[in-house]
Design a protein around this motif. Structure first.
Motif, short mmCIF file in Angstrom:
data_model
loop_
_atom_site.label_atom_id
_atom_site.label_comp_id
_atom_site.label_asym_id
_atom_site.label_seq_id
_atom_site.Cartn_x
_atom_site.Cartn_y
_atom_site.Cartn_z
N LEU A 58 -37.03 41.86 -2.01
CA LEU A 58 -36.01 42.90 -1.82
C LEU A 58 -36.57 44.06 -1.01
CD1 LEU A 58 -34.13 43.37 -5.22
CD2 LEU A 58 -33.66 41.83 -3.31
N SER A 59 -35.73 44.64 -0.16
CA SER A 59 -36.16 45.84 0.56
C SER A 59 -36.13 47.02 -0.39
CB SER A 59 -35.22 46.10 1.73
OG SER A 59 -33.96 46.51 1.23
N GLY A 60 -36.81 48.10 -0.01
CA GLY A 60 -36.82 49.29 -0.85
C GLY A 60 -35.42 49.81 -1.10
N LEU A 61 -34.60 49.74 -0.07
CA LEU A 61 -33.24 50.23 -0.17
C LEU A 61 -32.42 49.37 -1.14
CD1 LEU A 61 -32.25 52.66 1.36
CD2 LEU A 61 -30.95 51.13 2.86
N ALA A 62 -32.59 48.06 -1.02
CA ALA A 62 -31.87 47.15 -1.91
C ALA A 62 -32.33 47.35 -3.35
CB ALA A 62 -32.10 45.70 -1.48
N GLN A 63 -33.64 47.58 -3.52
CA GLN A 63 -34.16 47.82 -4.86
C GLN A 63 -33.51 49.05 -5.47
OE1 GLN A 63 -38.40 48.22 -4.97
NE2 GLN A 63 -38.42 48.91 -7.09
N TRP A 64 -33.37 50.10 -4.67
CA TRP A 64 -32.74 51.32 -5.15
C TRP A 64 -31.28 51.07 -5.48
CZ3 TRP A 64 -33.33 55.84 -7.24
CH2 TRP A 64 -32.30 56.78 -7.17
N ARG A 65 -30.60 50.43 -4.54
CA ARG A 65 -29.16 50.24 -4.66
C ARG A 65 -28.80 49.31 -5.82
NH1 ARG A 65 -24.84 48.79 -5.57
NH2 ARG A 65 -23.13 48.05 -4.26
N TRP A 66 -29.55 48.25 -6.01
CA TRP A 66 -29.17 47.24 -7.00
C TRP A 66 -29.87 47.38 -8.32
CZ3 TRP A 66 -24.91 44.74 -6.13
CH2 TRP A 66 -24.49 44.53 -4.81
N VAL A 67 -31.06 47.95 -8.32
CA VAL A 67 -31.82 47.97 -9.56
C VAL A 67 -31.99 49.38 -10.11
CG1 VAL A 67 -33.94 47.25 -10.69
CG2 VAL A 67 -33.06 45.93 -8.77
N GLU A 68 -32.53 50.27 -9.29
CA GLU A 68 -32.88 51.58 -9.86
C GLU A 68 -31.66 52.48 -10.07
OE1 GLU A 68 -35.57 51.84 -6.85
OE2 GLU A 68 -37.36 51.62 -8.08
N TRP A 69 -30.82 52.59 -9.06
CA TRP A 69 -29.64 53.45 -9.16
C TRP A 69 -28.79 53.08 -10.37
CZ3 TRP A 69 -27.50 57.84 -7.97
CH2 TRP A 69 -26.11 57.98 -7.88
N PRO A 70 -28.42 51.80 -10.54
CA PRO A 70 -27.60 51.52 -11.73
C PRO A 70 -28.34 51.72 -13.05
CG PRO A 70 -28.03 49.50 -10.48
CD PRO A 70 -28.52 50.63 -9.65
N LEU A 71 -29.64 51.43 -13.07
CA LEU A 71 -30.33 51.50 -14.36
C LEU A 71 -30.79 52.91 -14.70
CD1 LEU A 71 -32.43 48.22 -14.40
CD2 LEU A 71 -30.37 48.78 -15.68
N LEU A 72 -30.90 53.77 -13.70
CA LEU A 72 -31.41 55.12 -13.98
C LEU A 72 -30.28 56.13 -14.13
CD1 LEU A 72 -34.48 55.32 -11.60
CD2 LEU A 72 -34.49 55.17 -14.08
N GLY A 73 -29.04 55.69 -14.06
CA GLY A 73 -27.92 56.62 -14.10
C GLY A 73 -27.98 57.59 -15.26
N ARG A 74 -28.17 57.06 -16.44
CA ARG A 74 -28.16 57.92 -17.63
C ARG A 74 -29.31 58.93 -17.62
NH1 ARG A 74 -26.30 57.57 -23.08
NH2 ARG A 74 -25.09 55.70 -22.70
N PRO A 75 -30.59 58.46 -17.50
CA PRO A 75 -31.67 59.45 -17.46
C PRO A 75 -31.56 60.44 -16.29
CG PRO A 75 -32.54 57.23 -17.14
CD PRO A 75 -31.12 57.08 -17.56
N MET A 76 -31.06 59.96 -15.13
CA MET A 76 -30.91 60.90 -14.01
C MET A 76 -29.90 61.98 -14.35
SD MET A 76 -31.14 59.05 -10.31
CE MET A 76 -29.81 57.92 -10.59
N GLY A 77 -28.81 61.59 -14.97
CA GLY A 77 -27.79 62.56 -15.34
C GLY A 77 -28.32 63.56 -16.35
N TYR A 78 -29.07 63.04 -17.32
CA TYR A 78 -29.64 63.94 -18.33
C TYR A 78 -30.64 64.90 -17.68
CZ TYR A 78 -31.96 65.64 -22.47
OH TYR A 78 -32.49 66.47 -23.42
#
Ligand SMILES: Nc1ncnc2c1ncn2[C@@H]1O[C@H](COP(=O)(O)OP(=O)(O)OP(=O)(O)O)[C@@H](O)[C@H]1O
Ligand SMILES: [Mg+2]
Lengths: 546, 210
Positions: free
Chosen positions: A453-473
């Motif tokens: 996966l490219s860095g961008l795809a990793q962010w888009r598909w893995v990190e962004w969806p999984l980090l939503g809650r902690p990022m919001g907090y």
């Protein structure tokens, strides 16, 4: 059985940062660290340079030795009491289960970033000369006077905020006790005392020095609370003395000398303290096993919990009750309020966004470095800016730097507020985001790499969806933190450029208590709304794209 | 031919010196057994590029792949768990294996899922799939990626006997049809007997052909 995988454990055996995987992210992290280091370096240089070039006018230069001693006594008392309150609260909360427990734990988590002026206002509303306590006591001919001003008032405010913080971290440790230990203890039939000594104490003991050092530092460098409740030179901190030297005595030389002392003391505390414990992790895993105490002990715990929570909640409730109604209506009629509110809002949002960006950049790069490597350590250091360089000193540094480059304080103010507050909230934001980033890396990196996966795809598909809650907090934490800041604005605030805390402090100073109480209520409401709404917004955004 | 040649490794602060020698023929599956901690997963990590060997080589059809980064190696891995991103749908998990722009509802993805007997499950979130379904989704992705080396690290553990039986059949068929080179790590003698044409055993840090 699954073993925790360590995908980087063996990739790089040198001390150098590993650039073979996601070099962009690693370099970005180091770039951020470098920028922060350069900025802090420039501020320190400005301070030391100014120290040599400005002679103190010697107007009311405080006796620095006395100041340090008194602050240390105040901070030591506050720390001790905070730790005691923290242990009792955590111990009770760990054992009891009741409706609303989650809410209380959430409240404790956010106590550390709660605007301290709100707490101050609440304490005054209850214990001040015309506070509730005196209203109740008046018919009996008793009065508490203005006892909230002075040493014990300061300590009370500190214990409220830091006791809650200690409780939250210690509760985390108690909840992380492996269930096997609890099962063993239960089958051995340990008594309450034995259980505390054998099971609980070892779990929390290791974090006591770290929490204690952090609280001590926070109380030693306390600004807003001491400024409002100090009531004279007997109860000062270096931070307050710096503020007074700049704004009351126009004595930059004295301010710089005080700031340098402050930096040395902070360094003397933080350097040994940072080796004591790993940074507190506010997102602990929860063990499912619940082992309550017997009837009698549970009753005692319930009483303790209700008592302490009442002490914690009463000031907040007082703020809401006294600040709303006519006081708030009259506040809403003032143009200066809306201006300050607007400034506070956009500065809070901007600095939260910057802080989140910095924390993600540092955290990502850090999770790509192997454990115990120097590269990892370097990426963790900028996070401690807040503790090493407290708000007023940071503000003074920016003030001098702006002077040296020939920018007026009024022009520099907005940018300084955004950057300084972003740096100051970084430890909290980083502590929130770093553990999930690490967990993500440990769990998914092999798969991500083998899929290429490219860095961008990793962010888009893995990190962004999984980090939503902690990022919001984390965003909410940073926003509320900068919403309540009085330290940075204290050297830059004017009647034209004001934030809510600055407006509130000036209202206090002008004995417009109603206005001050109404502003405190507004800040409390905004803070609570931020903690409720911002994480939801992030969750919505991250899921909407799925 | 996939040749693992005198591949040496030692974990940092580890006690064991590993030395691996294996040969796998096209379209065949080599079984790999050994006591827990023998270094089976370590060997797969070396082949996949997650660990850098101290010396030795991995040669695929005459070309060394040891210098390639993991993402560039012609290798697919199927672990016992964590082969999917739980928060994404089955279709999205498969699509990610093609390219980050591939759509989860493309016919290619649907077909790969259907081949694994998973038609209609494309939109289901991976977290809500059964263990066997998850492994088949991962297998569908492997099939689409079509990398010639397939590494299987106890992929049937935790599956019920029927599901494991079906998975074995699928894997044997794919490896033969696609002409892949596969290594199967398993504790289960039945797996090895049913699937492996060669059998290697790891003991005391060395690989032996059985
Ligand atoms: N990063 C590491 N650093 C040091 N030692 C490690 C590391 N990773 C694994 N080891 C050790 O290397 C040995 C082999 O581990 P490996 O995971 O390859 O075993 P395995 O044969 O797959 O075992 P299992 O059947 O339990 O999966 C074990 O003793 C393990 O503790
Ligand atoms: Mg293994």
């Amino acid at each position: 059985m699954k073993k925790p995988s360590q995908p980087f454990a063996d990739l790089s055996r040198t001390g150098l940062p590993d650039l073979r995987w996601r070099p962009g992210r690693v370099l970005a992290g180091f770039f951020i660290a470098l920028c922060i280091a350069l900025l802090i370096g420039a501020l320190l240089a400005a301070l030391t340079f100014a120290g040599r070039s400005f002679a103190t006018t010697g107007s009311t230069v405080a006796d620095i030795g006395h100041l340090v001693r008194m602050s240390a006594i105040q901070a030591g008392t506050s720390t001790l009491l905070s730790l005691i309150v923290g242990v009792v609260l955590a111990w009770s909360l760990d054992r009891l289960r009741f409706f609303g427990r989650g809410l209380i734990v959430g409240l404790l988590s956010s106590a550390l970033v709660l605007p301290s002026l709100v707490v101050v206002s609440g304490l005054i509303a209850i214990w001040g000369r015309v506070g509730w306590a005196n209203l109740v006591l008046a018919p009996f001919g008793i009065s508490t006077g203005a006892s909230i001003y002075g040493f014990w008032g300061i300590v009370a405010a500190h214990v409220l905020l830091n006791g809650a913080f200690a409780a939250r971290v210690l509760l985390d440790r108690l909840e992380a006790i492996p269930p096997e230990k609890l099962k063993l203890g239960r089958s051995l039939g340990l008594s309450t005392v034995q259980r505390f000594k054998i099971i609980d104490l070892p779990a929390i003991l290791s974090s006591i020095p770290g929490i204690g050092a952090t609280i001590f530092l926070l109380c030693f460098t306390s600004f807003a609370i001491v400024l409002v409740l100090g009531g004279g030179p007997a109860n000062q901190t270096l931070e307050v003395a710096i503020y007074e030297a700049v704004r009351l005595d126009f004595d930059l030389g004295a301010a710089v000398r005080l700031a340098l002392v402050q930096l040395v003391v902070c360094a003397a505390i933080i350097i040994p303290a940072s080796t004591l414990t790993p940074a507190a992790n506010l997102f602990g895993r929860r063990s499912e096993l619940h082992w309550p105490e017997g009837m009698l002990v549970s009753a005692v715990q319930t009483v303790l919990l209700i008592g302490l929570l009442a002490c914690f909640c009463a000031p907040l409730l007082a703020v809401l009750l006294r600040g709303s109604g006519t006081a708030m209506a009259s506040l809403f009629g003032q143009a200066s309020f809306w201006q300050a509110a607007g400034t506070s809002l956009w500065i809070g949002l901007a600095s939260a966004a910057v802080s989140l960006g910095l924390a993600i950049g540092l955290g990502m790069a850090r999770s790509l470095q192997r454990r115990n490597s120097p590269a990892r350590m370097i990426l963790g250091v900028p996070v401690f800016t807040y503790l090493a360089v407290p708000a007023v000193v940071l503000s003074l540094g920016f003030f001098l730097l702006a002077r040296f480059v020939g920018v007026g304080p009024a022009q520099a103010a907005p940018l300084v507020l955004v950057i300084a507050n972003a740096l100051l909230s970084l430890p909290f934001v980083f502590a929130t985001l770093s553990p999930p980033l690490e967990a993500l890396a440990a769990r998914h990196t092999k798969l991500i790499r083998s899929l290429g996966l490219s860095g961008l795809a990793q962010w888009r598909w893995v990190e962004w969806p999984l980090l939503g809650r902690p990022m919001g907090y984390a965003f909410a934490v940073a926003f509320v933190f900068s919403l309540g800041d009085l330290g940075v604005i204290s050297l830059f605030g004017t009647s034209d450029f004001s934030t809510l805390p600055w407006l509130m402090y000036r209202a206090f100073g002008a004995y417009r208590t109603n206005d001050a109480e109404a502003i405190a209520a507004v800040m409390l409401i905004v803070a609570v709304v931020a903690f409720v709404v911002i994480p939801r917004i992030f969750e919505f955004l991250t899921h909407a794209r799925d | 031919m996939l040749v693992i040649e005198n591949l040496k490794y030692r974990h940092e602060r580890g006690e064991m010196d590993y030395r691996f020698d294996l040969e796998i023929e096209r379209g065949k599956i080599a079984g790999l057994t050994g006591p827990s901690g023998a270094g089976k997963s370590t060997l797969l990590d070396l082949i996949a590029g997650f660990l850098p060997p101290d010396s030795g080589d991995v040669v695929l059809d005459g070309r060394s792949i040891i210098g390639l980064a993991p993402e560039n190696r012609p290798v697919s891995i199927l672990f016992q768990a964590d082969n999917l991103f739980d928060h994404l749908s089955a279709g999205a998990n498969v699509a990610l294996g093609i390219s980050s722009k591939a759509r989860a509802d493309s016919p290619e993805v649907e077909k790969a899922l259907a081949d694994m007997g998973l038609s209609g499950l494309s939109k289901r979130q991976a977290a809500n799939l059964s263990g066997g379904q998850k492994q088949r989704v991962a297998l569908a992705r492997t099939l689409l990626r079509n990398k010639p080396v397939l590494l299987l690290d106890e992929p049937f553990t935790g599956l019920d006997e029927e599901t494991a039986h079906a998975m074995r059949a699928i894997i044997r068929e794919i490896v033969a049809r696609q002409g892949w080179y596969a290594i199967l790590v398993s504790h289960d003698k039945e797996d090895i007997a049913a699937l492996a044409q060669n059998h290697y055993r790891l003991e005391n840090g060395r690989s032996h052909k059985v």
